[in-house]
Design an enzyme around this catalytic site. Sequence first.
Site, PDB file in Angstrom:
ATOM      1  N   SER A  29       0.828  -1.197   0.000  1.00 35.00           N
ATOM      2  CA  SER A  29       0.000   0.000   0.000  1.00 35.00           C
ATOM      3  C   SER A  29       0.875   1.264   0.000  1.00 35.00           C
ATOM      4  CB  SER A  29      -0.963  -0.041   1.198  1.00 35.00           C
ATOM      5  OG  SER A  29      -1.995   0.896   1.043  1.00 35.00           O
TER       6      SER A  29
ATOM      7  N   ASP B  84      -5.762  -3.120  -2.791  1.00 33.59           N
ATOM      8  CA  ASP B  84      -4.810  -2.893  -1.698  1.00 33.59           C
ATOM      9  C   ASP B  84      -4.095  -4.170  -1.243  1.00 33.59           C
ATOM     10  OD1 ASP B  84      -3.562  -2.109   0.696  1.00 33.59           O
ATOM     11  OD2 ASP B  84      -5.192  -0.743   1.203  1.00 33.59           O
TER      12      ASP B  84
END
Length: 288
Positions: A41, A161
């Site tokens: 991320s 993500d």
Amino acid sequence: MELLKGAMCLEGGSLRGLFTAGVLDALLDNEVYIEYVNGVSAGSMNGMNYISRQRGRSKRINLKYLHDKRYISYKNMFKSRQIFNFDFLFDDISNKYDIFDWESFNDKAKKYEVVATDVITGESRFFDKNNCSDIISAVKASASMPVMSKMVDVEGRKYLDGGISTSIAYKRAFDVGYSKAIVVLTREEGYRKKPVNKINESIYKRYFKPLPNLVEKLMTIPERYNRMQEEMEELAKDGKLLIIRPHNKVTVQRLEHSSVKLEKLYNEGYEEGLKNIENIKNFITLKF
């Protein structure tokens, strides 16, 4: 430029990644270059700037464009399904305003992987910058928060993500051949995630109804994250991990509006980085 034969794994946390940016800038200022880096991320974006050796770039961009609706905006989320406008980041910013050094980044000797979550299987995919045909899309996918961001196509599959499936990819460092790893976290010692609340559970199940494996991973993030924290603490005691994390309780939110709080967190990261320069060198060179 000598590369230290070690591994470093970077946690995400959106704008809490300013702590990591501070740590990495301290390393760059002291010419500490780790051979292998992976990022999840926001950690994937910080990792890019560390690999390209662009000291201060993560901080500059996030503070300068913090209130710029071209970069971060809830309007973007409803208009183009991305609360962070990665097109603006990787086009206008990276090509015109704060130019990214692709020549340095593409140096084959530097090993860098990005973690993203396959929305069909719910499993992690590791994209190697030296092999991936579209590393920018891989980084976008790694940092695309569920519900707040659209899925990103990378090499023919959809991803979101990386933190959904792997919050901190320290095991990956072991899998690719390193016996030890430096881990940079964005939460203080003792932090544990609370179970997914009923509202978010309902949103996930409705929004991702056709993707049951992804829903299962979203629902078990807290349990898996907390288990990882306990495992990392044990690995640190065994000398297999060196953990760098905030000493103080982190009050910065994922979508923090206060530049003062973000700069303070960056400064804390920088100080922690400085404190650990010799620890990192000794840790990497110490043989078992």
